[in-house]
Design a protein around this motif. Structure first.
Motif, short mmCIF file in Angstrom:
data_model
loop_
_atom_site.label_atom_id
_atom_site.label_comp_id
_atom_site.label_asym_id
_atom_site.label_seq_id
_atom_site.Cartn_x
_atom_site.Cartn_y
_atom_site.Cartn_z
N ARG A 9 -2.16 -2.32 -10.07
CA ARG A 9 -2.70 -1.26 -9.23
C ARG A 9 -4.13 -1.58 -8.81
N VAL A 10 -4.44 -1.31 -7.52
CA VAL A 10 -5.78 -1.47 -6.96
C VAL A 10 -6.09 -0.23 -6.14
N ASP A 11 -7.26 0.36 -6.37
CA ASP A 11 -7.67 1.52 -5.58
C ASP A 11 -8.08 1.08 -4.18
N THR A 19 0.85 -1.19 0.00
CA THR A 19 0.00 0.00 0.00
C THR A 19 0.88 1.24 0.00
N LEU A 20 0.59 2.17 -0.90
CA LEU A 20 1.34 3.43 -1.00
C LEU A 20 0.48 4.56 -0.43
N ASP A 21 1.08 5.36 0.45
CA ASP A 21 0.40 6.52 1.04
C ASP A 21 1.26 7.75 0.80
N ARG A 72 -0.17 -7.20 -5.52
CA ARG A 72 -0.92 -6.02 -5.90
C ARG A 72 -0.35 -4.80 -5.17
N VAL A 73 -0.54 -3.63 -5.81
CA VAL A 73 -0.14 -2.35 -5.23
C VAL A 73 -1.40 -1.52 -5.00
N VAL A 74 -1.70 -1.23 -3.75
CA VAL A 74 -2.91 -0.49 -3.38
C VAL A 74 -2.54 0.98 -3.25
N GLY A 122 1.15 11.21 -19.38
CA GLY A 122 1.87 10.24 -20.19
C GLY A 122 2.42 9.09 -19.38
N GLU A 123 3.70 8.81 -19.57
CA GLU A 123 4.33 7.65 -18.98
C GLU A 123 4.57 7.81 -17.49
N ASN A 124 4.39 9.03 -16.96
CA ASN A 124 4.61 9.23 -15.53
C ASN A 124 3.39 8.92 -14.69
N SER A 125 2.25 8.57 -15.28
CA SER A 125 1.05 8.31 -14.50
C SER A 125 1.22 7.01 -13.71
N LEU A 126 0.53 6.95 -12.58
CA LEU A 126 0.60 5.75 -11.74
C LEU A 126 -0.02 4.55 -12.44
N ASP A 127 -1.02 4.80 -13.28
CA ASP A 127 -1.64 3.69 -14.00
C ASP A 127 -0.64 3.01 -14.93
#
Length: 693
Positions: free
Chosen positions: A364-366, A233-235, A300-302, A352-357
């Motif tokens: 990625r998971v919200d 999980t990233l905060d 997964r990365v939340v 562009g390429e810098n987006s988290l998606d």
């Protein structure tokens, strides 16, 4: 004449003999006296030496451990002489050894404390020592102070426990380390324990707190080494314009141990320099993954659905309790500053390429808890007239609690009122405020009797609006309570929650809150409707023994999704060829019991067979991790997938709540925390349970 001379000679001889005998007796008595004195002096010297040795003998906690390794900066690794447990610490910070004895070997700990007490008593009784061979005395060496109280030594158990308690206070309350040098704090310590020597600030910053960090890092790396997979999980948090602190990234890891226990640990809290772009965040995550050897284990990365948005606690619009409008406005303005600053950086980051998606892709998971909170916030904003009734209700509550006696309030509100007050003081979120509104509506007659101001009395229309609001938000309140707090809740709960909320909104009819119903339904479809068809959520919910596929209206389609996901995340080899090695001849024992029928070797089940058998069982209320620990041998492939999907949390992390606290407390005029100390305190507070549980 001759005879008289003879008598005189004999008398002279008798006098001489008597004098000689008296001298001999006197000498013997003197010798005995000197011998007794010598013995007394020897014993006194022996007692003095023993006392001196007792006062200066070193009692060390390391006597109960065997040092097996000693590295740089005083780091040592020792094995307990009693149980062989490996303990890592610094030579100057021995609280780990003391804690191990106290928890695991109480008898050895009592012996150690007794030795320390004996040493202190010896020092206290040996203040004046007689020097042998002289008539003068000198003060004995002891750790006494002006008041005659002996100070603890650095390795004394009591000294270590008090220092550890102070460190706990600094960590849990996020206090600045310089509090240990404040005059009032030291006076309090002197009053509570005069024998304690306050540790200096640099000792806390350079040795004690880094020592705790080293313990957490070592324990976390050892636990992750045995984990098969994990989720992260990233905060993100930024101090904003009112704070001198910059942006920080918290990386929390969730994994399931070999005995099926879920664990969460903050791996790192790192500052983000400059414009924190998605590429920079990805680089930091890669570095942390390599450091903790989880690069190939992340499932997964939340992340936050709005990683650069405000992280303030959402409140019911206009419902301000216990803090007044001024405090509410200050917090809202600070949130706007944070959001404005972050939005500017988000414009540069999410391109562009810098987006988290693009960085994390399908991994990625919200965060479900955060998405649910945003749904409620957006839905309530669609009804501006709601804030009028809530503002009046808040004024009524503040007036009643300020003017009515607490015992009378307790009779009206019942035993739950103190609990609601405590919850409001700890967390002023919308769920706590909704509970207060519900209790006010239930006690409306009492409030009308005790209030002497007609301008604060709720009208029938306002009561109807508040009742409909409570009815509409009750399922959202229940869902929010399930995914909040320090507990770990897996994403298997998310899909049933969304289905239940959609059903509730479609069946509820209101007259005054129609706009809220429409706003909540639209926000729910926009943010959480994708969960219903997401293979990850379908798999997690189906593998939860509480739900399985009982929620599905298209069982066959969801079963195929589940089979595809299980096949993707399992590692099954092809059919094994029979061994060509000759079988050993039967032993005598096998010939003796040859009449017993041999049990046929069990063949491995396919994924379809495992799933069919699993779905035939009735759903159970048993905890999902306990269930799969028990069923791991029956469903090996399904349990392998369950061990991965259940690491993905639906809840927020502890570091997120810490970031919220920092935004309110760490102002430049109230705190002198250095950035490095702040990172250390955040890291230790988030991992508090790993140290002292």
């Amino acid at each position: 004449m001759v005879q008289s001379s003879i008598f005189q000679i004999q008398a002279h001889r008798l006098r001489v003999h008597g004098a000689r005998t008296a001298r001999v007796k006197k000498g013997s008595a003197l010798r005995k006296r000197h011998k007794v004195a010598f013995r007394w002096t020897s014993r006194a010297r022996a007692r003095g030496c023993t006392r001196s040795m007792a006062s200066h003998a070193r009692v060390s906690i390391l006597d109960y451990f065997n040092i097996v390794f000693e590295g740089e900066n005083g780091k040592i690794e020792s094995n307990c002489k009693a149980c062989g447990t490996r303990i890592q610490a610094k030579r100057s910070v021995t609280s780990n050894f003391v804690t191990h004895l106290k928890r695991k070997h109480q008898a050895m700990y009592d012996e150690f404390v007794k030795k320390k007490d004996v040493k202190r008593e010896a020092c206290a009784s040996g203040t004046i020592q007689q020097l042998p061979g002289s008539g003068r005395s000198e003060p004995a060496r002891s750790s006494h102070v002006g008041g005659g109280v002996a100070k603890f030594e650095r390795n004394d158990p009591r000294q270590l426990l008090i220092s550890e308690a102070i460190a706990k206070m600094v960590i849990r309350d996020l206090q600045a380390v310089h509090i240990v040098e404040n005059e009032g704090f030291r006076e309090l310590l002197q009053l509570l324990e005069p024998r304690y020597t306050p540790e200096p600030r640099h000792y806390m910053e350079k040795q004690l707190l880094p020592g705790y960090c080293y313990q957490v890092q070592l324990a976390t790396k050892q636990a992750l080494a045995a984990a098969e997979s994990c989720s992260v999980t990233l905060d993100l948090w930024k101090g904003g314009a009112a704070s001198s602190l910059g942006a920080y990234l918290g990386v929390t890891c969730h994994f399931i141990t070999a005995d099926w226990h879920i664990q969460s640990a903050l791996l790192a809290c790192v500052p983000l320099v400059g414009h924190h772009t998605a590429q920079q965040i990805l680089a930091e995550c890669d570095e942390i993954s390599r450091t903790h050897s989880i690069a190939g284990k992340v499932f997964r990365v939340v992340v936050d659905p709005e990683p650069y948005g405000s992280r303030s606690t959402f409140r019911l619009p206009g419902f301000c309790l216990h803090g007044g409008e001024q405090e509410e406005e200050e917090e809202d303005s600070s949130d706007e500053d944070v959001s404005a600053g972050d939005a500017g950086e988000a414009g540069q980051a999410c391109v562009g390429e810098n987006s988290l998606d693009l960085c994390f892709g399908a991994h990625r998971v919200d965060c479900f808890a955060r998405s649910l909170g945003l749904c409620v916030r957006e839905g309530l904003r669609t009804s501006p007239q709601l804030s009028i009734a809530l503002t009046k209700a808040a004024c009524l509550y503040n007036y009643v609690t300020a003017t009515v006696a607490p015992d009378k309030l307790g009779q009206a509100y019942g035993t739950e009122e103190p609990a609601i007050r405590d919850a409001l003081q700890r967390d002023r979120g919308w769920t706590s405020q909704l509970k207060t509104v519900r209790r006010m509506l239930e006690s409306a007659e009492f409030l009308e009797d005790v209030v002497d101001r007609h301008d604060l009395t709720l009208s029938s229309f306002e009561k109807a609006v508040l009742r409909e609001l409570v009815e509409v938000l009750e399922p959202f309140e229940e869902a929010t309570d399930l995914v909040q707090g320090d507990k770990h809740v897996s994403i298997s709960l998310a899909l049933p929650c969304v289905l239940g909320l959609r059903k509730h909104l479609s069946e509820t009819a209101t007259r005054q809150c129609t706009g809220i119903l429409v706003g909540l339904a639209q926000s729910l479809d926009r943010r959480l409707a994708g969960i219903l068809e997401d293979p990850l959520y379908v798999t997690a919910t189906a593998l939860d023994p509480q739900f399985k596929l009982t929620w599905s209206n298209d069982t066959e389609r969801h079963k195929q999704i589940l089979l595809k996901e299980v096949a993707k995340h399992t590692h099954t080899g092809g059919p094994q060829e029979p061994s060509q090695e000759p079988k050993p001849p039967p032993s005598k024992r096998s010939k003796l019991f040859s009449f017993i029928k041999q049990r046929p070797a069990s063949q491995a089940k396919s994924i379809e067979q495992e799933l069919a058998t699993y779905l035939l069982e009735e759903p159970t209320e048993e905890d999902s991790l306990h269930y799969w620990k028990r069923k791991a041998t029956d469903f090996p492939q399904l349990s392998q997938v369950a061990k991965k999907v259940f690491t993905v949390p639906a809840t927020s992390t502890s570091v997120e709540s810490i970031f919220k606290t920092l935004g309110k407390t760490l102002r430049p005029e109230r705190c002198r925390l250095l950035p490095k100390n702040l990172e250390t305190l955040i890291y230790l507070k988030a991992n508090y349970r790993l140290l002292w549980t």
